[in-house]
Scaffold this active site. Structure first.
Site, short mmCIF file in Angstrom:
data_model
loop_
_atom_site.label_atom_id
_atom_site.label_comp_id
_atom_site.label_asym_id
_atom_site.label_seq_id
_atom_site.Cartn_x
_atom_site.Cartn_y
_atom_site.Cartn_z
N SER A 126 3.15 -4.16 -5.65
CA SER A 126 2.23 -4.66 -6.67
C SER A 126 1.76 -3.49 -7.53
CB SER A 126 1.03 -5.35 -6.01
OG SER A 126 0.22 -5.99 -6.97
N GLN A 176 0.82 -1.22 0.00
CA GLN A 176 0.00 0.00 0.00
C GLN A 176 0.86 1.27 0.00
OE1 GLN A 176 -3.27 0.25 -0.36
NE2 GLN A 176 -3.71 -1.93 -0.28
N HIS A 211 -0.76 -2.90 -9.50
CA HIS A 211 -2.15 -2.45 -9.60
C HIS A 211 -2.61 -1.64 -8.39
CE1 HIS A 211 -4.53 -5.38 -7.01
NE2 HIS A 211 -3.36 -5.97 -7.02
N CYS A 257 -9.01 -9.83 -1.04
CA CYS A 257 -8.58 -11.23 -1.08
C CYS A 257 -9.50 -12.11 -0.23
CB CYS A 257 -7.13 -11.36 -0.60
SG CYS A 257 -5.98 -10.68 -1.81
#
Length: 390
Positions: free
Chosen positions: A202, A182, A204, A334
């Site tokens: 990450s 994040q 995305h 998730c």
């Protein structure tokens, strides 16, 4: 119908500039980057290595410290499993507030590899008890330890006291892995100043494509890791498999664009969060915010989490909001079971409260405006009137 996307902690829209770079790579750089015998392969190889250099520059690391992965979950797995296989780690210290890619992997390692696992005590508002952390490090000082803790919690936004954690890890000669998924791409990060041994990212989460990420591993450690996925010599032999050339190109472009506007975007998102807090307080007296998400200096600007009052558990709340054009979540994407309460919220909230309240995570992004907050407030007011909660 007007729509407001307020689930940026789950994933972000891809920037147009990133899409353009990816399309160009798909069209014109289709060669296998391992086929260096011809120009098509060398061109794809160059895209990957140039991207590695740019990414390393953005986080103040060395290009040789960047390993590309399919995303954050694989990156976290790579760190945890490789630490057991190649670094002699026998003890993992983490918390119950971590992402499932850490918690479930740690459980698997505990069962299969008989690794000793300890969880740091959670205090009020989801703050970790660092005195307890030191006690656990001291009691297990004879075992090689890996500490795995999120820099910023993906559900309640709490910021880890990283300087204190780093100090304790160095004091007790423990490795430190931080899930920075994040953080990287949303806030400046300097690996020369922060003594992380491992950090994960990450694409995305910062307006890049899904299915690609990376792990940062210190040079003196990366030399000890032989392989995580076997089959070839890609990614220094650690992560075999033909690289996702266009995804890596998109990741690099997304990080580059984010790095150019950190201050502007952070201020904009922080202002949106403060406005949202103010508006929520007007329509929900005595509102309860989860964690430290309401504290500007102790949480990331992009996440706000609160308990929404209901007469009974209303699992359709999120769908009702969606029908009104507002996209929010109940926690980590998730965990896609709407009827299953977030493990993070359960860990920090009184059970009685959870029987009559539903958690809502709002996560802001660079494309949000005040009108999105207004649409959320309007939708919540309508729901309260319909259910006679006003």
């Amino acid at each position: 119908m007007k729509r407001a996307y307020l689930d940026n902690a789950a994933t972000t829209p891809v920037r147009n500039e990133v899409i353009k770079v990816m399309v160009n790579a798909l069209k014109y750089s289709f060669g296998n980057p391992s086929s260096v015998q011809h120009s098509y392969g060398r061109e794809a190889f160059s895209i990957i290595e140039e991207s590695r250099i740019r990414i390393a520059k953005n986080i103040m690391a060395s290009p040789s410290e960047i390993i590309f992965t399919s995303g954050g979950t694989e990156a976290n797995n790579l760190v945890l499993r490789s630490s057991i296989l190649y670094l002699g780690v026998k003890h993992i210290l983490t918390s119950q507030l971590e992402h499932f890619s850490v918690l479930k992997t740690v459980l698997d390692l505990s069962n299969k590899d008989k690794v000793c696992v300890n969880f740091i005590q959670i205090q009020e508002k989801g703050v970790l008890n660092l005195n307890h952390m030191e006690d656990l490090l001291k009691r297990n000082s004879s075992k090689k330890t890996l500490v795995s803790l999120m820099y910023a919690n993906n559900e309640i936004g709490n910021l880890l006291e990283v300087d204190k954690v780093i100090f304790l890890c160095q004091k007790y000669n423990a490795y430190f892995h931080s899930d920075t998924i994040q953080i990287i791409g949303n806030f400046p990060i300097d690996m020369k100043k922060l003594s992380f041994d491992f950090a994960t990212a990450s694409a995305h989460k910062f307006y890049g494509p899904k299915g690609v990420g990376f792990v940062f591993i210190r040079n003196h450690i990366i030399k000890k890791i032989k392989h995580f996925i076997t089959g070839g010599f890609q990614e220094y032999g650690i992560r075999s498999g033909t690289e996702n050339t266009y995804g890596i190109a998109g990741l690099s472009k997304a990080l580059q664009l984010s790095s150019c506007n950190f201050l502007h975007h952070t201020k904009k998102i922080q202002d949106l969060k403060l406005y949202c807090i103010s508006e929520l307080k007007k329509i929900i007296p005595n509102i309860i915010f989860n964690g430290l998400s309401f504290c500007p200096d102790q949480s990331i600007p992009s996440i706000l989490n609160f308990l929404y009052p209901t007469k009974k558990k209303d699992y359709l709340l999120y769908f009702h909001l969606d029908l009104m054009g507002v996209s929010v979540s109940n926690g980590s994407s998730c965990n896609n079971n709407v009827k299953k309460m977030s493990h993070v919220i359960q860990s920090i909230t009184n059970e009685k409260l959870l029987n009559k309240m539903m958690p809502i995570r709002i996560s802001f992004g660079i494309f949000n405006e005040k009108k999105d907050i207004d649409l959320l407030i309007e939708a919540l007011q309508k729901i309260r009137k319909q259910k006679n909660l006003s």
